[in-house]
Write a protein that holds these residues in place. Structure first.
Motif, PDB file in Angstrom:
ATOM      1  N   ALA A  44     -36.095  63.813 -68.165  1.00 19.38           N
ATOM      2  CA  ALA A  44     -36.800  64.270 -69.653  1.00 19.38           C
ATOM      3  C   ALA A  44     -36.485  65.562 -69.632  1.00 19.38           C
ATOM      4  N   GLU A  45     -35.290  66.391 -68.716  1.00 18.98           N
ATOM      5  CA  GLU A  45     -34.665  67.860 -69.070  1.00 18.98           C
ATOM      6  C   GLU A  45     -33.306  67.632 -69.465  1.00 18.98           C
ATOM      7  N   LEU A  46     -33.394  65.991 -69.600  1.00 22.28           N
ATOM      8  CA  LEU A  46     -32.311  65.979 -70.379  1.00 22.28           C
ATOM      9  C   LEU A  46     -31.907  65.702 -71.872  1.00 22.28           C
ATOM     10  N   ASP A  47     -33.020  64.382 -72.034  1.00 18.64           N
ATOM     11  CA  ASP A  47     -33.765  64.265 -73.559  1.00 18.64           C
ATOM     12  C   ASP A  47     -34.147  65.694 -74.391  1.00 18.64           C
ATOM     13  N   ASP A  48     -35.195  66.676 -73.608  1.00 17.38           N
ATOM     14  CA  ASP A  48     -35.463  68.098 -74.195  1.00 17.38           C
ATOM     15  C   ASP A  48     -34.215  68.918 -74.416  1.00 17.38           C
ATOM     16  N   ALA A  49     -33.279  68.620 -73.458  1.00 14.88           N
ATOM     17  CA  ALA A  49     -31.906  69.975 -73.952  1.00 14.88           C
ATOM     18  C   ALA A  49     -31.018  69.230 -75.151  1.00 14.88           C
ATOM     19  N   LYS A  50     -30.829  67.662 -75.162  1.00 15.32           N
ATOM     20  CA  LYS A  50     -29.895  67.007 -75.887  1.00 15.32           C
ATOM     21  C   LYS A  50     -28.987  67.885 -77.085  1.00 15.32           C
ATOM     22  N   HIS A  51     -30.444  68.419 -77.853  1.00 19.75           N
ATOM     23  CA  HIS A  51     -30.070  69.194 -79.388  1.00 19.75           C
ATOM     24  C   HIS A  51     -29.353  70.156 -78.510  1.00 19.75           C
ATOM     25  N   LYS A  52     -29.503  71.227 -77.606  1.00 25.98           N
ATOM     26  CA  LYS A  52     -28.345  71.691 -77.262  1.00 25.98           C
ATOM     27  C   LYS A  52     -27.427  72.143 -76.689  1.00 25.98           C
ATOM     28  N   ILE A  53     -27.189  70.564 -75.766  1.00 26.29           N
ATOM     29  CA  ILE A  53     -25.644  70.156 -75.626  1.00 26.29           C
ATOM     30  C   ILE A  53     -24.561  68.849 -76.655  1.00 26.29           C
ATOM     31  N   VAL A  54     -25.532  68.488 -77.694  1.00 21.48           N
ATOM     32  CA  VAL A  54     -24.247  68.098 -78.133  1.00 21.48           C
ATOM     33  C   VAL A  54     -23.233  69.164 -78.437  1.00 21.48           C
ATOM     34  N   GLY A  55     -21.975  68.575 -78.935  1.00 19.55           N
ATOM     35  CA  GLY A  55     -21.445  69.738 -78.968  1.00 19.55           C
ATOM     36  C   GLY A  55     -20.548  70.783 -77.910  1.00 19.55           C
ATOM     37  N   SER A  56     -21.446  70.630 -77.153  1.00 19.87           N
ATOM     38  CA  SER A  56     -20.844  71.616 -75.889  1.00 19.87           C
ATOM     39  C   SER A  56     -19.909  71.372 -74.918  1.00 19.87           C
ATOM     40  N   ASP A  57     -18.932  71.656 -74.795  1.00 26.18           N
ATOM     41  CA  ASP A  57     -18.004  71.275 -73.243  1.00 26.18           C
ATOM     42  C   ASP A  57     -18.873  70.157 -72.125  1.00 26.18           C
ATOM     43  N   SER A  58     -19.951  69.921 -72.300  1.00 24.56           N
ATOM     44  CA  SER A  58     -20.527  69.485 -71.011  1.00 24.56           C
ATOM     45  C   SER A  58     -21.157  67.825 -71.255  1.00 24.56           C
ATOM     46  N   GLN A  59     -20.930  68.495 -73.090  1.00 18.09           N
ATOM     47  CA  GLN A  59     -21.170  66.995 -72.979  1.00 18.09           C
ATOM     48  C   GLN A  59     -20.961  65.513 -72.898  1.00 18.09           C
ATOM     49  N   TYR A  60     -18.448  66.011 -73.355  1.00 20.63           N
ATOM     50  CA  TYR A  60     -17.648  65.789 -73.008  1.00 20.63           C
ATOM     51  C   TYR A  60     -17.753  64.736 -71.540  1.00 20.63           C
ATOM     52  N   HIS A  61     -18.071  66.025 -70.675  1.00 15.77           N
ATOM     53  CA  HIS A  61     -17.730  65.272 -69.497  1.00 15.77           C
ATOM     54  C   HIS A  61     -19.193  64.616 -69.195  1.00 15.77           C
ATOM     55  N   PHE A  62     -20.320  64.555 -69.663  1.00 14.68           N
ATOM     56  CA  PHE A  62     -21.848  64.040 -69.076  1.00 14.68           C
ATOM     57  C   PHE A  62     -20.828  62.416 -70.079  1.00 14.68           C
ATOM     58  N   LEU A  63     -20.484  62.262 -71.061  1.00 17.14           N
ATOM     59  CA  LEU A  63     -20.031  61.684 -71.200  1.00 17.14           C
ATOM     60  C   LEU A  63     -19.214  60.676 -70.798  1.00 17.14           C
ATOM     61  N   GLU A  64     -18.816  61.396 -70.397  1.00 13.88           N
ATOM     62  CA  GLU A  64     -17.584  60.487 -69.395  1.00 13.88           C
ATOM     63  C   GLU A  64     -18.226  60.275 -67.784  1.00 13.88           C
ATOM     64  N   TRP A  65     -18.965  60.565 -68.338  1.00 18.58           N
ATOM     65  CA  TRP A  65     -19.911  60.785 -66.317  1.00 18.58           C
ATOM     66  C   TRP A  65     -20.393  59.326 -66.810  1.00 18.58           C
ATOM     67  N   VAL A  66     -21.290  59.133 -67.462  1.00 18.19           N
ATOM     68  CA  VAL A  66     -22.232  57.806 -68.113  1.00 18.19           C
ATOM     69  C   VAL A  66     -21.279  56.338 -68.645  1.00 18.19           C
ATOM     70  N   ASP A  67     -19.619  57.064 -69.115  1.00 18.39           N
ATOM     71  CA  ASP A  67     -19.040  55.242 -69.106  1.00 18.39           C
ATOM     72  C   ASP A  67     -18.681  55.205 -67.940  1.00 18.39           C
ATOM     73  N   HIS A  68     -18.434  56.020 -66.766  1.00 18.56           N
ATOM     74  CA  HIS A  68     -17.771  55.760 -65.629  1.00 18.56           C
ATOM     75  C   HIS A  68     -18.797  55.155 -65.155  1.00 18.56           C
ATOM     76  N   LEU A  69     -19.584  55.562 -65.299  1.00 19.59           N
ATOM     77  CA  LEU A  69     -20.942  54.585 -64.290  1.00 19.59           C
ATOM     78  C   LEU A  69     -21.578  53.651 -64.848  1.00 19.59           C
ATOM     79  N   GLU A  70     -20.901  53.150 -65.976  1.00 20.11           N
ATOM     80  CA  GLU A  70     -21.882  52.262 -67.137  1.00 20.11           C
ATOM     81  C   GLU A  70     -23.461  52.370 -67.402  1.00 20.11           C
ATOM     82  N   LEU A  71     -23.769  54.277 -67.466  1.00 13.65           N
ATOM     83  CA  LEU A  71     -25.310  53.978 -67.475  1.00 13.65           C
ATOM     84  C   LEU A  71     -25.456  53.636 -68.702  1.00 13.65           C
TER      85      LEU A  71
END
Length: 80
Positions: free
Chosen positions: A53-80
């Motif tokens: 829920a927190e990630l979903d609520d913050a998605k508009h803040k996360i988009v375009g940030s440096d953390s977005q790219y690391h988060f996407l790598e994490w998701v890809d690595h864990l195959e989420l």
């Protein structure tokens, strides 16, 4: 660079040793910064845990940030 230097200079002696430089060269330094940013953006209750829920609520803040790219790598690595 001043803030980064201070974060790397763990013993605060004004010099960076090869051991202190290792997180920078390995990429760990930047990953830690991105994760800190992700938690600042998304951890609404500041409990040091992220919920879906927190990630979903913050998605508009996360988009375009440096953390977005690391988060996407994490998701890809864990195959989420």
């Amino acid at each position: 660079m001043g803030e980064n230097f201070r974060r790397l200079d763990k013993d605060g002696d004004g010099w960076i040793t090869s051991l202190e430089l290792m997180p920078w060269e390995s990429g760990l330094f930047h990953t830690e910064l991105a994760l800190e940013q992700l938690f600042k953006l998304a951890d609404a209750d500041e409990d040091a845990h992220l919920t879906i829920a927190e990630l979903d609520d913050a998605k508009h803040k996360i988009v375009g940030s440096d953390s977005q790219y690391h988060f996407l790598e994490w998701v890809d690595h864990l195959e989420l």
